[in-house]
Scaffold this motif. Structure first.
Motif, PDB file in Angstrom:
ATOM      1  N   MET A  17      -8.279   7.260  -6.354  1.00  0.00           N
ATOM      2  CA  MET A  17      -7.865   7.185  -7.748  1.00  0.00           C
ATOM      3  C   MET A  17      -8.942   7.725  -8.685  1.00  0.00           C
ATOM      4  N   SER A  47      -2.122  -2.855  -9.247  1.00  0.00           N
ATOM      5  CA  SER A  47      -1.901  -3.992  -8.345  1.00  0.00           C
ATOM      6  C   SER A  47      -3.166  -4.302  -7.537  1.00  0.00           C
ATOM      7  N   GLN A  95     -10.653   0.470 -11.935  1.00  0.00           N
ATOM      8  CA  GLN A  95      -9.291   0.662 -11.426  1.00  0.00           C
ATOM      9  C   GLN A  95      -8.293   0.811 -12.580  1.00  0.00           C
ATOM     10  N   ALA A 136      -3.851  -1.857  -4.689  1.00  0.00           N
ATOM     11  CA  ALA A 136      -4.263  -0.501  -5.070  1.00  0.00           C
ATOM     12  C   ALA A 136      -5.777  -0.335  -5.071  1.00  0.00           C
ATOM     13  N   ASN A 177       2.168  -0.231 -10.041  1.00  0.00           N
ATOM     14  CA  ASN A 177       1.673  -0.099  -8.671  1.00  0.00           C
ATOM     15  C   ASN A 177       0.167   0.179  -8.646  1.00  0.00           C
ATOM     16  N   LEU A 178      -0.297   1.025  -9.582  1.00  0.00           N
ATOM     17  CA  LEU A 178      -1.694   1.455  -9.568  1.00  0.00           C
ATOM     18  C   LEU A 178      -2.672   0.388 -10.050  1.00  0.00           C
ATOM     19  N   VAL A 227       1.863   2.099  -3.474  1.00  0.00           N
ATOM     20  CA  VAL A 227       0.761   2.739  -4.190  1.00  0.00           C
ATOM     21  C   VAL A 227       0.645   4.206  -3.791  1.00  0.00           C
ATOM     22  N   GLU A 228       0.720   4.465  -2.509  1.00  0.00           N
ATOM     23  CA  GLU A 228       0.614   5.841  -2.015  1.00  0.00           C
ATOM     24  C   GLU A 228       1.739   6.702  -2.542  1.00  0.00           C
ATOM     25  N   LYS A 262      -7.390   1.993  -2.700  1.00  0.00           N
ATOM     26  CA  LYS A 262      -7.319   3.427  -2.961  1.00  0.00           C
ATOM     27  C   LYS A 262      -8.200   3.828  -4.155  1.00  0.00           C
ATOM     28  N   LEU A 272       0.827  -1.200   0.000  1.00  0.00           N
ATOM     29  CA  LEU A 272       0.000   0.000   0.000  1.00  0.00           C
ATOM     30  C   LEU A 272       0.867   1.258   0.000  1.00  0.00           C
ATOM     31  N   ALA A 300      -6.060   4.052 -13.426  1.00  0.00           N
ATOM     32  CA  ALA A 300      -4.598   3.906 -13.438  1.00  0.00           C
ATOM     33  C   ALA A 300      -4.002   4.485 -14.715  1.00  0.00           C
TER      34      ALA A 300
END
Length: 372
Positions: free
Chosen positions: A57, A47, A281, A50, A44-45, A28-29, A53, A25, A285
């Motif tokens: 996003m 995954s 997502q 993610a 990462n975004l 991602v952050e 989040k 996490l 991303a």
């Protein structure tokens, strides 16, 4: 000159898959907080972690899209030229082994179909066909473009991979953009989905966007068929490809589409189910990673999802789509490539976009500005 093959061979499917599972996490952050995103940030975004989040996003994607593209959605419609195909593809209704009625539009039929689209207010048409070089090759495409060019401001094509010279010919005739999907970047299983025909040549298809770029096409669109293989890994390779192409052919524009496997005659069931939240997502991303990337949503998706995505990253949408040659008027019973999910009319889609506070754009580019 460096090719995408050089970059592609540095990565391995299983290694990317394992890396996705190890993303935390905090990774991602960190990616969300960065100003300039890299391909590693995209990884990462998309995954699994993610997803926690996703609300953040989505808000970021909405803000970035409005800043870069304004509150507009470009509308277009596909015009299917032929369902003739010499490939066997396990997921496609046009596959050679499907024993069904084949049809290729004549000049007269093409113009009848075009007149129906014009009556809907369509000014951006996407020409689509199966892959049958003898029946629908470059001569057929050039003739179709010449016939349609006086009637549409924007002509795009989604046909079999062509040579650089053939793309140059289409460019000179006024083709604005070319869409070509790798379907899957998983080279080891690619042949299983494409057992016969020119499409079974993984490398030739992989190199197609380079030929498009060298031909000077204004815009190219990429994507993978979501449902064949792990959508996260496939999407990483698709983004890697876009990243390379943007650096190599910086004068061109780029778009990404998200075809999910839909029911069609004789096709396989999806190997990997992609839920709506997964697709959301992925779209977010792409937008957060690449502010300039155009994002197109087709009528494969259902009404609820398409209505929701208007404000969350989309820049273009198809509407009132018929996925069979002659489907608008000439031969409504011919074989379709896949079933559409959003069957609303062009006018209904325009009204939905307006109610969302966005402007439906029927024409945002004209060949006159490029000297055609």
């Amino acid at each position: 000159m460096k090719s995408f093959k050089d970059i592609f061979e540095r990565y391995h499917w299983e290694e990317v898959k394992q890396k996705l599972e190890k993303i935390t996490l905090s990774d991602v952050e960190h990616s969300l907080s960065k100003k300039n995103k890299t391909i590693d940030d995209f990884l990462n975004l998309i995954s699994p972690v993610a997803a926690q989040k996703l609300e953040l996003m989505a808000n970021m994607a909405r803000s970035i899209t409005q800043k870069r593209f304004g509150k507009t959605i470009q509308l277009y419609a596909p015009l299917y030229l032929s369902n003739e195909c010499q490939n066997i593809c396990t997921y496609c209704g046009f596959s050679l082994d499907n024993k069904i009625k084949r049809k290729t539009l004549t000049d007269t039929e093409l113009m009848i179909e075009a007149s129906v689209l014009k009556a809907m207010g369509v000014n951006h048409v996407l020409l689509v066909s199966g892959e049958a070089n003898k029946m629908v090759g470059i001569s057929y495409f050039l003739n179709a473009v010449r016939l349609l060019k006086p009637h549409f401001a924007n002509i795009s094509i989604e046909v079999q991979p062509l040579s650089e010279d053939e793309y140059s010919q289409l460019h000179k005739e006024g083709v604005h953009s070319v869409l070509v999907y790798q379907e899957t970047y998983h080279e080891e299983v690619y042949k299983e989905y494409h057992p016969k025909g020119k499409k079974s040549n993984f490398q030739f298809r992989l190199e197609t966007p380079d030929r498009i770029g060298k031909a000077g096409i204004h815009k190219m669109g990429l994507g993978v068929l979501l449902g064949l293989e792990d959508w996260r890994v496939d999407s990483f390779f698709n983004a890697l490809h876009i990243d390379y192409l943007q650096k190599q052919y910086w004068k061109s524009r780029f778009s990404v589409s998200f075809p999910r496997l839909r029911p069609a005659e004789g096709i396989i069931e999806p190997n990997f189910i992609m839920e709506d939240k997964d697709l959301l997502q992925l779209i977010c991303a792409y937008r957060i990673w690449n502010e300039d990337l155009e994002i197109s949503i087709s009528t494969r998706e259902n009404e609820k999802f398409r209505d929701h995505i208007i404000s969350l990253g989309a820049t273009a949408m198809s509407a009132a789509s018929k996925t069979n040659p002659g489907g608008y008027a000439v031969d409504q019973e011919s074989l379709e490539q896949f079933e559409t999910s959003d069957e609303r009319s062009m006018e209904e889609i325009r009204n939905v976009i307006k109610k969302s506070g966005y402007d439906p754009v029927m024409k945002d580019w004209d060949s006159v500005y490029s000297g055609f």
